[in-house]
Design a protein around this motif. Sequence first.
Motif, short mmCIF file in Angstrom:
data_model
loop_
_atom_site.label_atom_id
_atom_site.label_comp_id
_atom_site.label_asym_id
_atom_site.label_seq_id
_atom_site.Cartn_x
_atom_site.Cartn_y
_atom_site.Cartn_z
N GLY A 126 0.80 -1.22 0.00
CA GLY A 126 0.00 0.00 0.00
C GLY A 126 0.83 1.27 0.00
N PRO A 127 0.09 2.39 -0.06
CA PRO A 127 -1.37 2.42 -0.05
C PRO A 127 -1.98 1.94 -1.37
N LEU A 128 -3.02 1.12 -1.23
CA LEU A 128 -3.82 0.66 -2.36
C LEU A 128 -5.22 1.25 -2.22
N GLU A 129 -5.78 1.66 -3.34
CA GLU A 129 -7.12 2.27 -3.28
C GLU A 129 -8.18 1.25 -3.63
N LEU A 130 -9.20 1.16 -2.76
CA LEU A 130 -10.38 0.36 -3.03
C LEU A 130 -11.50 1.29 -3.48
N LYS A 131 -12.27 0.86 -4.46
CA LYS A 131 -13.42 1.65 -4.89
C LYS A 131 -14.68 0.80 -4.82
N ARG A 132 -15.75 1.41 -4.40
CA ARG A 132 -17.01 0.70 -4.23
C ARG A 132 -17.54 0.23 -5.58
N SER A 133 -17.96 -1.05 -5.64
CA SER A 133 -18.37 -1.61 -6.92
C SER A 133 -19.87 -1.89 -7.01
N THR A 134 -20.58 -1.86 -5.87
CA THR A 134 -22.00 -2.18 -5.87
C THR A 134 -22.73 -1.26 -4.91
N ASP A 135 -24.06 -1.27 -5.03
CA ASP A 135 -24.87 -0.63 -3.99
C ASP A 135 -24.68 -1.40 -2.70
N CYS A 136 -24.75 -0.71 -1.59
CA CYS A 136 -24.39 -1.32 -0.32
C CYS A 136 -25.59 -1.45 0.61
N GLY A 137 -25.55 -2.52 1.40
CA GLY A 137 -26.52 -2.71 2.47
C GLY A 137 -25.78 -2.70 3.78
N GLU A 138 -25.72 -3.89 4.44
CA GLU A 138 -24.98 -4.00 5.69
C GLU A 138 -23.48 -4.11 5.45
N GLY A 139 -23.10 -4.26 4.22
CA GLY A 139 -21.70 -4.30 3.83
C GLY A 139 -21.61 -3.97 2.36
#
Length: 206
Positions: A126-139
């Motif tokens: 790292g640092p490595l960047e994570l990007k959100r790929s889906t709509d989220c609920g409890e995770g």
Amino acid sequence: MKRVRFAVAIATALLPLLLGGCALIPPIAIGRDALGFTERTLTVPLNRTTEATVEAPSQAFADIKRPSFPIAPRSFRSVQGFRNGVWVDAPLTPLPDTIALSGTLGFTVSDRSGAPEPVSATVDFGPLELKRSTDCGEGCNYVFSDPEAAARALTFTVAGEEFRRMLRTITEGEENMVDVTLSVRTDFAALAITLTVEVIENYIDF
């Protein structure tokens, strides 16, 4: 005297080739599972903090057949990294579009006989960047912004006396054990984060 000078000249000309001979020998692949696994999925319990460590259960593995070496090898190299898919658990909390991830992965390889001494290696990532790929609920599922970099982010090399002990451990003696420790740091205080470590290949280098 001319013959002596000629011999010296030939030796001088050949010396760089002899010294560089190791560079002409390609690495020998010894299998993705040479350390007892091809992938390990680890869940790090952040518990609303931004830094935590998890120790995976010890895993047993059998010796591999010792390769035939043309000359004495110099090191063991494990090419590995993160699979492009990370689960972030954060119920009831809005999850950000991106998360910065860094940390350390540690390995200890040992023989059940107790000899040779265990070999440990660590690699910082790292640092490595994570990007959100889906709509989220409890995770939420995240992917790496640079999946190729993430796939090799955990590559490490063992050389010298530790390499010789590792080679003996995985080719001789009794059943072996590998212990894996993962420490992560994030810029988001999730409940937990689940990552999969995946091995591309293990090599003996010259």
